[in-house]
Design a protein around this motif. Structure first.
Motif, PDB file in Angstrom:
ATOM      1  N   ASP A  20       0.815  -1.223   0.000  1.00 44.88           N
ATOM      2  CA  ASP A  20       0.000   0.000   0.000  1.00 44.88           C
ATOM      3  C   ASP A  20       0.847   1.272   0.000  1.00 44.88           C
ATOM      4  OD1 ASP A  20      -2.485  -1.383   0.051  1.00 44.88           O
ATOM      5  OD2 ASP A  20      -2.222  -1.743   2.191  1.00 44.88           O
ATOM      6  N   CYS A  21       1.926   1.267  -0.767  1.00 46.81           N
ATOM      7  CA  CYS A  21       2.742   2.473  -0.949  1.00 46.81           C
ATOM      8  C   CYS A  21       2.394   3.038  -2.326  1.00 46.81           C
ATOM      9  CB  CYS A  21       4.220   2.147  -0.827  1.00 46.81           C
ATOM     10  SG  CYS A  21       4.692   1.557   0.827  1.00 46.81           S
ATOM     11  N   SER A  22       1.402   3.900  -2.377  1.00 50.09           N
ATOM     12  CA  SER A  22       0.779   4.307  -3.634  1.00 50.09           C
ATOM     13  C   SER A  22       1.694   5.119  -4.544  1.00 50.09           C
ATOM     14  CB  SER A  22      -0.500   5.107  -3.348  1.00 50.09           C
ATOM     15  OG  SER A  22      -0.205   6.260  -2.576  1.00 50.09           O
ATOM     16  N   GLN A  23       2.728   5.778  -3.982  1.00 54.35           N
ATOM     17  CA  GLN A  23       3.617   6.609  -4.787  1.00 54.35           C
ATOM     18  C   GLN A  23       4.977   5.958  -5.034  1.00 54.35           C
ATOM     19  OE1 GLN A  23       2.531   9.541  -6.138  1.00 54.35           O
ATOM     20  NE2 GLN A  23       0.555   9.036  -5.216  1.00 54.35           N
ATOM     21  N   LEU A  24       5.166   4.760  -4.542  1.00 57.64           N
ATOM     22  CA  LEU A  24       6.455   4.094  -4.688  1.00 57.64           C
ATOM     23  C   LEU A  24       6.732   3.767  -6.146  1.00 57.64           C
ATOM     24  CD1 LEU A  24       8.934   2.827  -3.310  1.00 57.64           C
ATOM     25  CD2 LEU A  24       7.633   0.690  -3.123  1.00 57.64           C
TER      26      LEU A  24
END
Length: 332
Positions: free
Chosen positions: A193-197
């Motif tokens: 759930d690291c949306s900008q990774l």
């Protein structure tokens, strides 16, 4: 009256008439095992965290610190930093989880003045930090790199077995540029759930004895389980399996594919494409085919055409299953 209490699984910090005052934990001198402290956003004065006396609880092996999401403001961030700094646990702690902290920085006891060198499990979930523990360099969206604290190489978690990075919404890049075996005992790595990774980058630092060799094999020599889930922007990371020790891989919801599941014990690999562009061959860049020579089963669904020279590297392959759109030839 409960000074001799040894087990307290969950403690809720008081708000109005619900819960208890944080300082009451300080009276539980014999506390051991696992402790979860919820609703830490209700702490109004940093001194309350001092009075919890977590540093004196040498028999406490697992600590979970939980903040509820109450929004972000300068006052909330500053207070959160002071409270977490004062919740310093004993050096014997083995497992630590921090969730929902709205402060802007990692506590010094987990960073520059690392005192938990024996930690075996670390979970960072929905924290809003600009500085992080010594696990490499974490670069954030909309934050200049010069504003982000670069970790000191000599500070490290020598015994870390499990690392979880969850819901770090501002995280753009995780880069490990370090001496060999920064994580000599790491067995489980979970990123979710690291949306900008966008990128995972691993390499050896200058002068390292392993420079020029496979960086991932020496940075993670014992890694056996890898999970990456719901990181839709992730498009660049070292080809997997990273090491020969990796025996379980689950990747779902990244830029180039919907699902990748690999089991070394079953010797089977399943890949599901995301239907975005069946002419894009970048999906094959995520696989280290030289580490898959023992693979016996391969299942492909709606993927890009598999280059034939990669297929020829799978010398132990016995079963091949494919499902492709009618306009796509499975091999190129």
């Amino acid at each position: 009256k409960l000074k001799s209490l040894q087990e307290l699984r969950r403690f809720v910090v008081k708000r109005e008439c619900k819960g208890f005052e944080l300082r009451q934990i300080g009276y539980l001198e014999e506390l051991c095992g696992s402790l979860r402290i919820d609703s830490l956003e209700n702490v109004q004065v940093p001194k309350e965290a001092d009075e919890a006396k977590l540093m004196l609880k040498s028999r406490l092996h697992q600590l979970i610190l939980q903040w509820e999401n109450i929004g972000q403001s300068i006052n909330v961030s500053t207070l959160g930093d002071h409270v977490l700094e004062r919740l310093k646990p004993n050096r014997n702690l083995q497992k630590l989880s921090i969730t929902g902290h709205r402060g802007g920085t990692c506590p010094s006891w987990l960073g520059m003045n690392l005192s938990l060198s024996n930690l075996q499990s670390l979970c960072l979930d929905d924290v809003n930090w600009k500085t992080f523990p010594p696990i490499g360099d974490l670069w954030l969206v909309n934050v200049p790199r010069e504003e982000i604290s670069i970790n000191i190489p000599e500070k490290r978690f020598g015994n870390l077995r499990r690392l979880e990075l969850i819901h770090l919404s501002g995280l753009k890049t995780w880069a490990v540029h370090a001496p060999c075996q920064l994580f000599p005992y790491l067995e489980v790595l979970i990123i979710r759930d690291c949306s900008q990774l966008v990128e995972l980058s691993f390499s050896h630092s200058a002068g390292c004895c392993q420079q020029g060799k496979d960086a991932n094999d020496n940075l993670f020599p014992r890694l056996s389980k890898l999970e990456i889930n719901s990181c839709p922007q992730l498009s660049s990371f070292p080809p997997i399996p990273w090491t020969e020790a990796l025996c379980s891989i689950k990747i779902k919801g990244i830029s180039s594919l919907d699902k990748l599941i690999y089991g070394k014990e079953t010797s089977y690999l399943t890949i599901e494409g995301n239907n975005k562009d069946t002419n894009d061959s970048t999906v094959w860049d995520v696989l280290a085919f030289h580490n898959l020579t023992g693979l016996e089963g391969l299942c492909l669904y709606w993927c890009q055409s598999l280059p034939l020279h990669y297929l020829q590297m799978l010398s132990s392959l016995r079963t091949l299953r494919m499902s492709y759109p009618s306009n796509v030839f499975p091999f190129v």
